[in-house]
Motif scaffolding. Structure first.
Motif, PDB file in Angstrom:
ATOM      1  N   UNK A 198     151.104  -2.378 132.097  1.00 33.99           N
ATOM      2  CA  UNK A 198     151.054  -2.772 130.546  1.00 33.99           C
ATOM      3  C   UNK A 198     152.122  -2.150 129.791  1.00 33.99           C
ATOM      4  N   UNK A 199     153.011  -1.470 130.315  1.00 33.10           N
ATOM      5  CA  UNK A 199     154.139  -0.960 129.724  1.00 33.10           C
ATOM      6  C   UNK A 199     155.554  -1.310 130.571  1.00 33.10           C
ATOM      7  N   UNK A 200     156.645  -1.258 129.648  1.00 38.37           N
ATOM      8  CA  UNK A 200     157.757  -1.704 130.516  1.00 38.37           C
ATOM      9  C   UNK A 200     158.198  -0.720 131.201  1.00 38.37           C
ATOM     10  N   UNK A 201     158.900  -0.768 132.478  1.00 40.09           N
ATOM     11  CA  UNK A 201     159.298   0.414 133.373  1.00 40.09           C
ATOM     12  C   UNK A 201     160.564   1.037 132.786  1.00 40.09           C
ATOM     13  N   UNK A 202     160.475   2.131 132.766  1.00 40.81           N
ATOM     14  CA  UNK A 202     161.421   3.092 132.084  1.00 40.81           C
ATOM     15  C   UNK A 202     162.216   4.071 132.959  1.00 40.81           C
ATOM     16  N   UNK A 242     166.901   9.078 129.962  1.00 44.02           N
ATOM     17  CA  UNK A 242     165.371   9.038 130.326  1.00 44.02           C
ATOM     18  C   UNK A 242     164.750   8.505 129.023  1.00 44.02           C
ATOM     19  N   UNK A 243     163.715   7.961 129.477  1.00 40.58           N
ATOM     20  CA  UNK A 243     163.071   6.980 128.333  1.00 40.58           C
ATOM     21  C   UNK A 243     163.522   5.728 127.955  1.00 40.58           C
ATOM     22  N   UNK A 244     164.719   5.327 128.692  1.00 38.37           N
ATOM     23  CA  UNK A 244     165.038   4.060 128.234  1.00 38.37           C
ATOM     24  C   UNK A 244     164.411   2.959 129.027  1.00 38.37           C
ATOM     25  N   UNK A 245     163.996   1.880 128.537  1.00 44.30           N
ATOM     26  CA  UNK A 245     163.161   0.772 128.979  1.00 44.30           C
ATOM     27  C   UNK A 245     164.169  -0.035 129.619  1.00 44.30           C
ATOM     28  N   UNK A 246     163.620  -0.748 130.886  1.00 42.76           N
ATOM     29  CA  UNK A 246     164.282  -1.688 131.559  1.00 42.76           C
ATOM     30  C   UNK A 246     163.963  -3.061 131.325  1.00 42.76           C
ATOM     31  N   UNK A 247     164.599  -3.924 131.841  1.00 50.37           N
ATOM     32  CA  UNK A 247     164.149  -5.269 131.346  1.00 50.37           C
ATOM     33  C   UNK A 247     162.814  -5.615 132.453  1.00 50.37           C
TER      34      UNK A 247
END
Length: 126
Positions: free
Chosen positions: A79-83, A40-45
């Motif tokens: 504006x934020x990475x998908x996590x 949980x919270x990890x950003x995907x490319x």
């Protein structure tokens, strides 16, 4: 919340298979979440980067991300990475905890009814 590199997303796609590519991508990411490889919270490319890396269209990745967002597995904000969703749905959390066997579980199991066997059927997990 630690960000993971794209190299951590070990996804393999089968182009000759019957399963559509977006489903394969979604299944692969879901499996990484359920195994704990993505927390949980990890950003995907980004969708563009992942599409280029997997040699598929960006639409394929967007469709996979959209499916996982609708399931509550991923969180997207402009504006934020998908996590990976910080509050994973219960069904995904249960699958993550089920993937890690409880060493005390074998000693506390009981047959469902008198005389019932607790052994798993051949080829089926316990």
């Amino acid at each position: 919340m630690a960000e993971r590199s794209t190299a951590d997303l070990a996804l393999t796609l089968t182009r000759a298979g019957r399963t559509p590519l977006p489903v394969q991508v979604a299944d692969g990411i879901r499996a990484l979440i359920m195994s704990g490889a993505l927390a949980p919270g990890d950003a995907l490319p980004s969708t563009r980067f992942l599409a280029q890396r997997l040699s598929v269209s960006r639409g394929t990745i967007v469709a996979a991300f959209d499916q996982l967002i609708s399931e509550g597995a991923l969180l997207a904000s402009q504006g934020r990475p998908t996590t990976v969703h910080p509050s994973l749905p219960a069904h995904l959390l249960q699958q993550v905890s089920a993937a890690a066997p409880d060493p005390t579980a074998a000693s506390t199991r009981r047959p469902a009814s008198p005389g019932a066997s607790t052994a798993a059927a051949p080829g089926r997990p316990d």
